[in-house]
Write an enzyme that holds these catalytic residues in place. Structure first.
Site, short mmCIF file in Angstrom:
data_model
loop_
_atom_site.label_atom_id
_atom_site.label_comp_id
_atom_site.label_asym_id
_atom_site.label_seq_id
_atom_site.Cartn_x
_atom_site.Cartn_y
_atom_site.Cartn_z
N HIS A 183 0.64 -1.21 -0.12
CA HIS A 183 -0.22 0.09 -0.31
C HIS A 183 0.71 1.20 0.46
O HIS A 183 1.64 1.32 0.58
CB HIS A 183 -1.14 0.19 1.13
CG HIS A 183 -1.90 -1.00 1.32
ND1 HIS A 183 -3.06 -0.84 0.78
CD2 HIS A 183 -2.24 -1.87 1.45
CE1 HIS A 183 -3.83 -1.70 0.44
NE2 HIS A 183 -3.55 -2.69 1.58
N THR A 186 14.53 -9.87 3.05
CA THR A 186 13.65 -8.24 2.19
C THR A 186 14.66 -7.16 1.72
O THR A 186 14.22 -6.05 1.08
CB THR A 186 13.66 -7.36 4.09
OG1 THR A 186 15.17 -7.82 4.05
CG2 THR A 186 12.46 -7.70 5.32
N ARG A 190 19.60 -12.57 6.97
CA ARG A 190 20.63 -12.24 6.44
C ARG A 190 21.37 -13.16 6.42
O ARG A 190 20.63 -14.07 6.13
CB ARG A 190 21.52 -11.54 8.43
CG ARG A 190 21.26 -12.23 9.01
CD ARG A 190 21.85 -12.34 10.71
NE ARG A 190 21.52 -12.54 11.37
CZ ARG A 190 22.53 -13.82 11.88
NH1 ARG A 190 23.41 -14.76 10.71
NH2 ARG A 190 22.81 -15.19 12.63
#
Length: 177
Positions: free
Chosen positions: A98, A151, A166
């Site tokens: 969004h 991410t 990671r």
């Protein structure tokens, strides 16, 4: 024609037993793969499309040879998946968020942000319940540990895990003994 195969896949084939079920599993898997060949933009010699795998309308989905979609995985319709990719169950790949930039307009009224096509390289293993967020890709040779939240894009041949994911180590480097 794609609409007919989408109706067949989501209406019937996705509810058949797991690809790994005794006796009928391999047949159910072959039926799902056959149907997806008519849905995906490119479908190589896929090994597994397990039950309840969701890919929207699959109109721009590309999947390479010897790759598979795990049970209940939820992937975007425009993802590119390389060859020799193992995807466990409950993998979630998100390619859009969004819009949240304005604080004067409620977030639900700001609409969606831009779509970001995700790419999964060749020779990748994605563990169970992994989440990949918009803008992150999985490089070739990577292993993603179960439950990881990816991410960002990591170097090829990484073993990654955690939230946020990671690098644990590189597969090309020999572990010290």
């Amino acid at each position: 024609m794609r609409t007919l195969f989408l109706a067949l896949y989501y209406g019937l084939l996705t509810h058949l037993p797991s690809s790994y079920a005794p006796v009928v599993g391999p047949m159910c898997n072959r039926l799902r793969i056959w149907c997806c060949r008519h849905i995906f933009a490119r479908c190589g010699r896929v090994t597994t499309i397990d039950r309840k795998a969701y890919f929207g309308n699959g109109s721009a989905l590309e999947i390479g040879d010897f790759s598979g979609l795990g049970a209940r995985c939820d992937i975007p319709r425009d993802i590119r998946i390389g060859s020799h990719v193992m995807m466990a169950k409950d993998v979630l790949i998100i390619n859009q968020n969004h819009e949240t930039s304005s604080t004067t307009v409620p977030m639900d009224m700001q609409g969606a942000g831009p779509r970001q096509v995700c790419t999964i390289g060749d020779d990748v293993w994605i563990g169970a319940r992994v989440t990949i967020v918009p803008g992150a890709c999985v490089s070739s040779g990577t292993i993603v540990a179960a439950g990881a939240v990816v991410t960002r894009t990591h170097p090829p041949y990484s073993i990654i895990g955690g939230n946020p994911a990671r690098v644990i180590r590189n597969r090309k480097e020999q572990p010290s003994t």
